[in-house]
Design an enzyme around this catalytic site. Structure first.
Site, PDB file in Angstrom:
ATOM      1  CG  ASP A 141      21.249  -0.814  40.682  1.00 16.39           C
ATOM      2  OD1 ASP A 141      20.966  -1.088  39.491  1.00 16.39           O
ATOM      3  OD2 ASP A 141      21.221  -1.662  41.584  1.00 16.39           O
ATOM      4  CB  THR A 201      22.069  -8.033  37.560  1.00 13.32           C
ATOM      5  OG1 THR A 201      21.682  -7.143  36.521  1.00 13.32           O
ATOM      6  CG2 THR A 201      23.126  -7.374  38.423  1.00 13.32           C
ATOM      7  N   GLY A 237      17.140  -0.567  38.457  1.00 15.08           N
ATOM      8  CA  GLY A 237      18.252   0.223  38.963  1.00 15.08           C
ATOM      9  C   GLY A 237      17.946   1.657  39.319  1.00 15.08           C
ATOM     10  CB  THR A 273      19.812  -7.931  41.352  1.00 17.16           C
ATOM     11  OG1 THR A 273      19.129  -8.185  40.115  1.00 17.16           O
ATOM     12  CG2 THR A 273      19.305  -8.868  42.425  1.00 17.16           C
ATOM     13  N   GLY A 274      17.853  -5.355  40.510  1.00 19.91           N
ATOM     14  CA  GLY A 274      16.468  -4.946  40.325  1.00 19.91           C
ATOM     15  C   GLY A 274      16.411  -3.737  39.429  1.00 19.91           C
ATOM     16  NE  ARG A 312      19.341   2.025  33.401  1.00 18.49           N
ATOM     17  CZ  ARG A 312      19.465   0.938  34.144  1.00 18.49           C
ATOM     18  NH1 ARG A 312      20.409   0.065  33.894  1.00 18.49           N
ATOM     19  NH2 ARG A 312      18.650   0.718  35.155  1.00 18.49           N
ATOM     20  CB  VAL A 313      25.002   4.717  34.283  1.00 20.62           C
ATOM     21  CG1 VAL A 313      25.733   4.028  35.426  1.00 20.62           C
ATOM     22  CG2 VAL A 313      25.969   5.049  33.148  1.00 20.62           C
TER      23      VAL A 313
HETATM   24  N1  ASP Z   1      20.006  -3.334  38.588  1.00 23.83           N
HETATM   25  C1  ASP Z   1      20.368  -3.567  37.215  1.00 23.83           C
HETATM   26  C2  ASP Z   1      20.229  -2.267  36.458  1.00 23.83           C
HETATM   27  O1  ASP Z   1      19.305  -1.541  36.680  1.00 23.83           O
HETATM   28  C3  ASP Z   1      19.528  -4.610  36.564  1.00 23.83           C
HETATM   29  C4  ASP Z   1      19.411  -5.903  37.323  1.00 23.83           C
HETATM   30  O2  ASP Z   1      19.648  -5.963  38.509  1.00 23.83           O
HETATM   31  O3  ASP Z   1      19.068  -6.929  36.710  1.00 23.83           O
HETATM   32  O4  ASP Z   1      21.034  -2.012  35.591  1.00 23.83           O
END
Ligand code: ASP
Length: 325
Positions: free
Chosen positions: A223, A192, A245, A242-243, A220-221
């Site tokens: 964060d 991301t 979500g 990022t992580g 799916r949505v």
């Molecule tokens: N946070 C993003 C999500 O959950 C994924 C990511 O940060 O890589 O869609």
């Protein structure tokens, strides 16, 4: 250039932080050539954002410019190179926020928009809304001449296909119907992208763009398009997360970092570490964030083993990094 860009005294200080996703990339799995390419792309994104800031441009323009470079790179999970969902397609999310006006725009689940960050900005500037999703976002894109469209397969890359196959094999083996818990070696998220900028006028903006998580359910949505969860900017602070979500949504992670700065006056670094290294892991999630404040302080915490990231401080010193180095 944005209407809020102002000519600033030459002593004005700018700052820029970017990320290309948290996750875990073991050092030994990253070839020297791949690592160089990641670093070069991060540097190009920094250069693109910094060029805007040095010219006296607006933080929001710098954020968009930096994110566009990473959306165009097949390396990152945003735009070209976005991860696959469980149906073998791509649904992209993005958001952008301007701190001093608190204007924000976001799109969720778009499938044909080459650069979702541009559409998020168009929602902010050219619609009365903050977020448009799915078919409605696509229909809005139809009305915007400068929003380039591509077939959904344009986002495909062999690396993401492989990740989907691994995730689905693993899921089948575990007979797990829903995303849950740690999935071992299967990297559901990584790549991301996000940026946060401080311009010469002292204004902050933040943005985030993603394909979401590999093998996510259709619809799916995460964060990333949710203001307060994956992206936040106000008068004193900006964050892109990022992580995993789902946890960032439940923790209201991006806003929580800035709220701590605002309400308790703790230094940005401490606020960011508390949310990323304590609150999110205590809930069972993981990931990272990039943050900066109006004094040009930056924080880049992550708890996931690695996070592609880059920074340019007000004194001009800069860097890119992947692991804890
Ligand atoms: N946070 C993003 C999500 O959950 C994924 C990511 O940060 O890589 O869609």
């Amino acid at each position: 250039m944005n209407a809020h860009a102002q000519t600033a005294p030459s002593t004005a200080r700018t700052a820029l932080v970017i990320h290309g996703g948290a996750g875990f990339v073991p050092k030994e799995t990253l070839s020297a050539a791949d690592e160089k390419d990641y670093r070069d792309t991060l540097n190009r994104a920094l250069d693109a954002g910094n060029a805007v800031l040095q010219k006296g441009g607006a933080a929001i323009d710098a954020v968009e410019a930096a994110i566009l470079v990473m959306e165009e790179s097949p390396r990152f999970n945003a735009g070209k190179g976005a991860v696959f969902n469980a149906k073998g397609g791509h649904e992209l999310d993005a958001s952008i926020m301007e701190g001093h006006t608190r204007r924000a725009g976001a799109v969720a689940g778009v499938t044909t928009v080459r650069n979702p960050i541009k559409l998020a900005r168009a929602v902010m500037e050219r619609s009365p809304h903050v977020m448009l999703a799915g078919a409605g976002a696509e229909a809005f894109a139809d009305t915007q001449k400068d929003i380039e469209r591509v077939p959904n397969t344009w986002f495909d890359t062999p690396m993401r296909r492989k990740q989907l196959e691994e995730a689905q094999k693993k899921e089948a083996a575990q007979k797990a119907a829903v995303i849950q818990g740690d999935d071992g070696n299967v990297r559901r998220y990584l790549g991301t992208v996000g940026a946060v900028a401080l311009d010469k006028a002292g204004h902050i903006a933040a943005g985030t763009s993603t394909g979401g998580m590999t093998n996510k359910r259709w619809g799916r949505v995460g964060d990333s398009p949710i203001i307060g969860a994956g992206t936040w900017a106000d008068e004193r602070c900006g964050v892109s997360g990022t992580g995993w979500g789902e946890f960032y949504i439940r923790a209201n992670a991006a806003r929580d970092i800035c709220a701590r700065v605002e309400y308790t006056n703790v230094p940005l670094q401490k606020a960011a570490e508390e949310v990323i290294n304590k609150i999110i892991p205590a809930m069972g999630g993981d990931g990272g964030a990039i943050a900066l404040d109006r004094d040009g302080n930056i924080a880049l915490p992550f708890n996931s083993g690695s996070m592609f990231r880059g920074w340019i401080r007000p004194d001009g010193s800069r860097g890119v990094a992947i692991h804890e180095d």
